[in-house]
Design a protein around this motif. Structure first.
Motif, short mmCIF file in Angstrom:
data_model
loop_
_atom_site.label_atom_id
_atom_site.label_comp_id
_atom_site.label_asym_id
_atom_site.label_seq_id
_atom_site.Cartn_x
_atom_site.Cartn_y
_atom_site.Cartn_z
N TYR A 1 0.91 -1.12 0.05
CA TYR A 1 -0.06 0.08 -0.12
C TYR A 1 0.80 1.21 -0.15
CZ TYR A 1 -3.34 3.61 1.46
OH TYR A 1 -4.03 4.69 1.67
N ASP A 2 1.76 1.22 0.97
CA ASP A 2 2.66 2.55 1.11
C ASP A 2 3.50 2.69 -0.25
OD1 ASP A 2 2.05 2.89 3.71
OD2 ASP A 2 3.60 1.68 4.49
N ARG B 1 2.48 1.42 -3.27
CA ARG B 1 1.56 2.13 -4.45
C ARG B 1 1.29 3.63 -3.98
NH1 ARG B 1 -1.43 -0.82 -8.21
NH2 ARG B 1 -2.41 0.59 -9.62
N TRP B 2 0.98 4.11 -3.00
CA TRP B 2 0.71 5.10 -2.48
C TRP B 2 1.70 6.32 -2.85
CZ3 TRP B 2 -3.01 8.55 -1.64
CH2 TRP B 2 -3.12 9.37 -0.90
N GLU B 3 3.02 5.93 -2.65
CA GLU B 3 3.91 6.76 -3.15
C GLU B 3 4.17 6.96 -4.73
OE1 GLU B 3 6.18 8.64 -1.42
OE2 GLU B 3 5.12 7.64 0.57
N TYR C 1 1.57 6.68 -6.40
CA TYR C 1 0.41 7.57 -6.93
C TYR C 1 0.64 9.06 -6.71
CZ TYR C 1 -4.45 9.05 -6.85
OH TYR C 1 -5.75 9.30 -6.96
N LYS C 2 1.34 9.38 -5.56
CA LYS C 2 1.82 10.80 -5.35
C LYS C 2 2.72 11.25 -6.24
CE LYS C 2 3.14 10.22 -0.85
NZ LYS C 2 3.58 10.56 0.41
N ASN D 1 -5.22 4.25 -9.87
CA ASN D 1 -4.49 4.29 -8.72
C ASN D 1 -5.34 4.38 -7.36
OD1 ASN D 1 -1.87 4.22 -9.87
ND2 ASN D 1 -1.91 6.45 -10.58
N THR D 2 -6.33 5.38 -7.56
CA THR D 2 -7.18 5.39 -6.18
C THR D 2 -7.80 4.19 -5.80
OG1 THR D 2 -7.82 7.70 -6.72
CG2 THR D 2 -9.20 6.61 -5.28
N CYS E 1 -5.19 1.63 -4.35
CA CYS E 1 -4.90 2.20 -3.06
C CYS E 1 -6.14 1.71 -2.03
CB CYS E 1 -4.79 3.58 -2.66
SG CYS E 1 -3.09 4.15 -3.49
N GLU E 2 -7.22 1.97 -2.55
CA GLU E 2 -8.44 1.34 -1.85
C GLU E 2 -8.51 0.03 -1.69
OE1 GLU E 2 -11.81 3.19 -3.77
OE2 GLU E 2 -11.60 5.18 -2.78
N GLU F 1 -6.06 -0.96 0.84
CA GLU F 1 -6.37 -0.60 2.05
C GLU F 1 -7.54 -1.67 2.62
OE1 GLU F 1 -7.77 3.30 4.64
OE2 GLU F 1 -7.78 3.43 2.46
#
Length: 410
Positions: free
Chosen positions: A123-124, A126-128, A130-131, A172-173, A176-177, A180
């Motif tokens: 998650y982290d 993918r979140w990075e 995505y950011k 990406n959203t 991440c969802e 999560e």
């Protein structure tokens, strides 16, 4: 003169001589008084020895009862202890099973935690990413969007470019969802595992508590068994001491009994000596000592019995089985009220005497008194060592007790 006539004259002369000798014995104060005093002393010694022996035997009986009770109680404690140990073993097995299950849950929780951490890492990451994409898109939107749009080759590219950027953002959203949600699901599974583990630990704690209580009961029973062992050891030591005391008391009693029997025998011998010049002749023509009786309740020799017991109602008259002289009329701890009659000697020189015991009251005859065959010398009772109305009859030939039923009709 016929033989029967001669026998009748012989018996009459014998009876007359017996009466004369008895009269001499009655008027001779020294011998009867001495005999009575000596006899009372010996009977008192025998009675005291019997009481001491009986007291020790009562202690032995009570001690045996205590020993049996202690052994029985110890056996109960031991059985209860064994049963509890079986329960403890069963609890131990259950606790071991629970410990295995708890260890398994702990491993599952550890594994689940590793999955959560892995999912968190995904998650982290993918979140990075995505950011970074968002930052890039923001840069395009603010500075280079026109230049990017100018690179479009056709209307379709121009129209879909913005949609592509939106799709990238949406993808990406959603990713991440999804990560999560997967992480939350893993955390829920871990929570369930921890709850299951907690329930197993609670069950184990309850079983441990039960085992602790049972262990305490086992320890308590062990102390009780130890106490019973002490009681058993004390009773066994006491039994040895009482056995030695009984042996000593029995020897004392036997000595007193032998002295009394010896003295009674001496009375018979003394009576014979007193009649040396006028001997009583015993024809052995004995009769039954009772007019009637129910049955013979104990025979000579049964359990060391030295006479024959005639069960009869209280108050039944007791007859002298033959003529003779009363040598004893007394009361005795065992015989109760009793009478001994000396009947003289037969043609072979053998002397005969009979003893009648457990009379209901003091004998109606006295020492030195002559009695005739069939004369009432007392009444059936249950005095002395007796459990019911009966006549205890003894026959002494030459001073030795002999089976009376071998001589006396019954």
């Amino acid at each position: 003169m016929t033989y029967a006539s001669r026998c009748n004259i012989r018996r009459i002369l014998s009876l007359l001589m017996a009466l004369a000798a008895a009269a001499a014995l009655v008027f001779s104060s020294a011998t009867p008084v001495y005999a009575d005093s000596k006899q009372q002393q010996l009977e008192a010694q025998k009675t005291q020895a019997q009481k001491e022996l009986d007291a020790i035997r009562q202690q032995i009986k009570a001690n045996e009862s205590d020993l049996e009770a202690a052994e029985a109680q110890k056996d109960l404690y031991a059985k209860e202890q064994s049963a509890i140990k079986v329960q403890i073993n069963a609890l131990n097995s259950q606790i071991e099973d629970l410990e295995i299950q708890i260890a398994d849950k702990e491993q599952e929780i550890t594994d689940k935690q590793a999955e959560i951490e892995q999912k968190q890492q995904e998650y982290d990451t993918r979140w990075e990413e995505y950011k970074e994409q968002l930052f890039s898109m923001q840069t395009l939107d603010q500075g280079g969007a026109i230049a990017l749009l100018s690179t479009a080759q056709n209307l379709y590219q121009l129209l879909t470019f913005d949609q592509v950027l939106q799709d990238i953002s949406d993808a990406n959203t959603h990713a991440c969802e999804d990560l999560e949600n997967q992480g939350n699901a893993l955390k829920e599974e871990r929570a369930q595992l921890e709850q299951a583990k907690a329930e197993l630990e609670d069950q184990e704690a309850q079983l441990q508590s039960q085992r602790t209580q049972l262990d305490g009961k086992v320890d308590e029973l062990a102390k009780n068994i130890q106490a019973q062992d002490s009681s058993i050891s004390a009773a066994e030591a006491k039994a040895e001491a009482l056995s030695a005391a009984e042996t000593e008391a029995r020897a004392k009693f036997n000595k007193a009994a032998d002295e009394l029997d010896s003295y009674l025998k001496s009375i018979i011998e003394q009576t014979k000596n007193n009649y040396a010049n006028a001997p009583i002749s015993c024809s052995l023509d004995f009769i039954c000592p009772l007019p009637s009786y129910k049955y013979i309740s104990c025979y000579y020799g049964d359990g060391g019995h030295k006479g024959a017991d005639f069960a009869a109602p209280g108050g039944t008259p007791i007859y002298a089985v033959a003529s003779g002289v009363v040598t004893v009329a007394a009361s005795h701890y065992s015989y109760g009220n009793y009478v001994m009659v000396y009947h003289g000697t037969d043609d072979n020189g053998n002397s005969y005497a009979t003893l009648y015991a457990h009379m209901n009251s003091w004998p109606p005859v006295s020492v030195g008194q002559s009695v005739t065959k069939g004369q009432v010398i007392g009444y059936v009772g249950s005095t002395g060592n007796s459990t019911g109305n009966h006549l205890h009859l003894e026959l002494r030939v030459n001073g030795a007790r002999t089976n009376p039923l071998s001589y006396i009709p019954h």
